[in-house]
Design an enzyme around this catalytic site. Structure first.
Site, short mmCIF file in Angstrom:
data_model
loop_
_atom_site.label_atom_id
_atom_site.label_comp_id
_atom_site.label_asym_id
_atom_site.label_seq_id
_atom_site.Cartn_x
_atom_site.Cartn_y
_atom_site.Cartn_z
CB CYS A 485 -0.95 -0.02 1.19
SG CYS A 485 -0.12 0.04 2.79
CG HIS A 651 -3.51 6.70 8.04
ND1 HIS A 651 -4.68 6.00 8.28
CD2 HIS A 651 -2.85 6.00 7.08
CE1 HIS A 651 -4.71 4.93 7.51
NE2 HIS A 651 -3.62 4.90 6.77
#
Length: 731
Positions: A485, A651
């Site tokens: 990712c 995040h």
């Protein structure tokens, strides 16, 4: 140097095969569709009730016609994609995407230059000084008429950029854009300038192409003979595709106006006429001169050579040789695949191949002289001969003239080959020494002969980092899947107990997360390069397992923990804080210690230290004055650099990357300067709460120095812009 150029040209030729491979299917659809919707054909065979206008089959055939046509209409784009895939060494799907982007960028840049320089008027019409046929519409973009050359320019260039940059490492602040993500970026920039340059260069090239095509077409039948000789002579080197493709697909092979459109290239002209066959009395033999002759030697000539080899075989080997030669002949006759026969000539007796070159080359000229105009998609086998010759009618193709000429060439091949085989005792199939295997040869055999060996040598892989990662994951045999990712190498292993965390951390990982058979190794934004290198290594790595204990994993972990503890005690000693940088909360919500984050990697500070905030307001704001380093493709996270020099990762939520961007709206873009409090993201909190494991959002300092520590300033309710934690700098 010659070998290097030769090798590159071979790869270029092979890369043409991928887009060429679609032509038989497209040609089949176009051939059947145009043949059985032709009013003359329907009337001749009395098929009006089942194929006439308004019937189901007629509608289906019209669709087939249009589907076949669309492939030929978009060949430049298809070649751009196919060539880039064929020339790319690894990560071919990235090269394909980059080629599509570069193709549109290049043509858009050319279109803009045409508008800026007055070649295209504001209403979209062409200016009076523009030469007819030099500008065309490509995928809805008015650009210079480059035909397949435009696609090849993109395919080769993008592949070169891809092979050069797909493993590039960028500085930390830009590392998210490294590796394969950099390829479409650099391709876009480069091909914007390529498009600008081609506006000035291509008209000169265009004139040269017309001149070259005029030289061949102006030489009449001699030019056709020269074309045929060169094409067949290049077969052993695999370079024939490079030679003939411009004649088939570009203005080198001539231009013609068909149905009101200017068409370039022999094959394109034939299929354009085929699509408009109702208005064509006879297909152009000048256009088909580059391939109509192939039916003569592929359906008739080479089978004659095969019969000669069979008759010359030793009696005791004739049956075995006959089976091989029959299958090779059928392949040649039906599909036009000549390699097994032609390469057997070259391998055992180059003189026979020289005869084949002369005879085959003359077939092109004979077909041109006889006005034969039978088209093809890939090669001159009976299937194409039936579809594009017989079905179209002798009035349009003169296909009947191929039959007597083909019979003559059958006997020419037979008697010449038989004479030479017996005269010089050539070891064709069935004439080998008693201990030799009866076989037909392929290009691989020729290459082996050229290299002087048939042994394959394997190069050892010297990527020690990838080797350590593979071993840390339990060896190649234990690894079933590799992906990544934004920051984590995500692997699936068969036996989790074989994973060695200490060995993985020794490769530069900041942490390792275990989730059943899933292993996440935290490397940071440059993980795409690590993934590419690991995939390359695994292709040749030993198919073995490695146990965690054999590397002393437990001892290494213990030593690492001891060292960390000692370091922490030192920091807690008499060091003095010389500077404090305050970082504010980017969201309104509830603040907490990072260790409470419901994710092992974040809670363990493997990706950096900071705090966790649970948002209650949908707007994510800039925590300080600074710059947006990157916005992730899935918009779930933002890289941020404060004016004070602190690198942050904001995040939103846990495992929200799996949402594919749903629930997020980006309000900023990479490289944008922002002030504290400026909106950066808009969240659909209800959707995120329903679909993500958690909306707890880590705010991390990703590049802390050894003398920097995080100090949490507030827990509980917090407002966006309120101080969240401090970065203390020690002396």
């Amino acid at each position: 140097m010659k070998d290097k150029i030769f090798g590159v040209l071979q790869r270029v030729g092979r890369s043409f095969m991928l887009p060429i491979a679609i032509l038989p299917v497209a040609g089949l659809l176009l051939g059947i569709g145009s043949s059985f919707t032709n009013e003359t054909t329907i009337a001749t065979y009395g098929l009006g009730k089942i194929l006439g206008d308004g019937t189901f089959l007629h509608a289906l055939l019209v669709i087939m016609n249009k589907v076949g046509s669309v492939v030929f209409d978009n060949l430049p784009l298809i070649f751009a994609i196919g060539v880039s895939i064929g020339m790319a060494k690894k990560e071919k799907e990235v090269a394909a995407l980059s080629a599509v982007i570069a193709y549109f960028v290049m043509n858009t840049a050319i279109s803009a230059m045409l508008v800026l320089n007055g070649d295209i008027l504001s209403d979209g019409e062409l200016a009076g000084h523009v030469l007819g046929g030099t500008i065309a519409s490509v995928c809805g973009i008015q650009t210079l008429q480059m035909g397949v050359f435009g696609g090849i320019i993109v395919g080769l260039g993008v592949a070169a950029l891809h092979n050069r940059f797909y493993k590039i490492s960028l500085p930390n602040a830009l590392s998210f854009f490294g590796g394969t993500r950099f390829v479409p970026i650099i391709s876009t920039l480069v091909y914007m300038f390529v498009g600008i340059g081609l506006y000035y260069i291509w008209p000169v090239v265009q004139n040269g192409i017309y001149a070259l095509g005029g030289l061949v077409t102006g030489s009449g039948y001699v030019g056709t003979l020269i074309f045929g000789l060169i094409k067949r002579a290049l077969i052993p080197f695999g370079l024939h595709h490079v030679f003939y493709m411009p004649f088939w697909q570009t203005a080198v092979g001539g231009t013609m106006e068909v149905a009101g459109q200017m068409v370039q290239g022999g094959q394109n002209i034939f299929f354009a006429q085929l699509a408009d066959s109702a208005n064509v009395a006879h297909f152009s033999a000048d256009a088909t001169r580059y391939f109509s002759g192939e039916f003569i030697f592929m359906i008739f000539g080479l089978p004659g050579a095969a019969l000669a080899m069979y008759r010359c075989a030793k009696p005791e080997k004739r049956k075995a040789a006959g089976g091989l030669l029959l299958s090779a002949s059928l392949a040649c006759m039906m599909t036009g695949i000549t390699e097994p026969l032609e390469f057997s000539f070259l391998f055992v007796a180059p003189a026979l191949f020289a005869v084949q070159v002369v005879l085959a080359g003359s077939c092109y000229m004979i077909a041109h002289i006889l006005n034969v105009a039978v088209g093809l998609t890939f090669s001159g086998g009976f299937l194409d001969f039936f579809l594009f010759g017989i079905l179209q009618g002798n009035e349009k193709t003169s296909w009947l003239r191929v039959l007597p000429v083909g019979i003559i060439y059958f006997f020419l091949y037979y008697f010449i080959f038989r004479f030479l085989i017996i005269k010089f005792n050539f070891k064709t199939p069935g004439r080998e020494e008693d201990t030799a295997e009866i076989k037909l040869y392929t290009r691989a055999d020729v290459n082996a002969r050229k290299d002087g060996t048939e042994k394959e040598t394997a190069q050892g892989n010297t990527d020690s980092v990838s080797a350590a990662i593979a071993n840390g994951l339990g060896g190649r045999k234990n690894i079933s899947d590799v992906d990544c990712c934004a920051t984590r190498l995500r692997c699936t292993v068969k036996r989790p107990e074989l994973v060695n965390d200490a060995l993985l951390k020794s490769t530069g990982a900041s942490g390792v997360v275990h989730k059943g058979n899933g292993v996440q190794v935290i490397y940071g934004p440059h993980v795409t390069v690590i993934k590419s290198n690991l995939e390359d290594y695994l292709e040749t790595a030993p198919d073995e397992e490695y146990g965690g204990e054999e590397y002393g994993g437990g001892q290494q972990e213990e030593a690492a923990d001891t060292a960390a503890a000692e370091k922490q005690e030192t920091n807690q000693g008499g060091e003095r804080i010389v500077k404090t940088i305050v970082i504010s909360s980017p969201v309104t919500g509830t603040a907490a210690d990072l260790s409470t984050a419901p994710d092992e990697a974040f809670a363990g500070k493997m990706m950096g230290d900071g705090a966790a905030v649970t948002p209650e307001d949908p707007i994510v704001r800039a925590p300080e004055d600074g710059e947006i380093c990157f916005v992730f493709d899935t918009r779930h996270a933002i890289g941020f650099l404060t004016d004070s020099g602190i690198s942050l990762l904001i995040h939103i939520g846990i495992d929200t990357v799996k949402l594919g961007g749903k629930g997020f709206e980006a309000l900023v873009e990479s490289g944008q300067k922002v002030k504290k409090g400026d909106p950066m993201l808009k969240l659909d909190l209800e959707y995120l709460k329903d679909n993500a494991p958690s909306v707890v959002s880590p705010v991390l300092c990703t590049e802390l120095q050894e003398n920097e520590k995080i100090r949490l300033l507030k827990t509980g309710d917090i407002t966006a812009g309120e101080a969240l934690f401090a970065v203390d700098v020690y002396e």
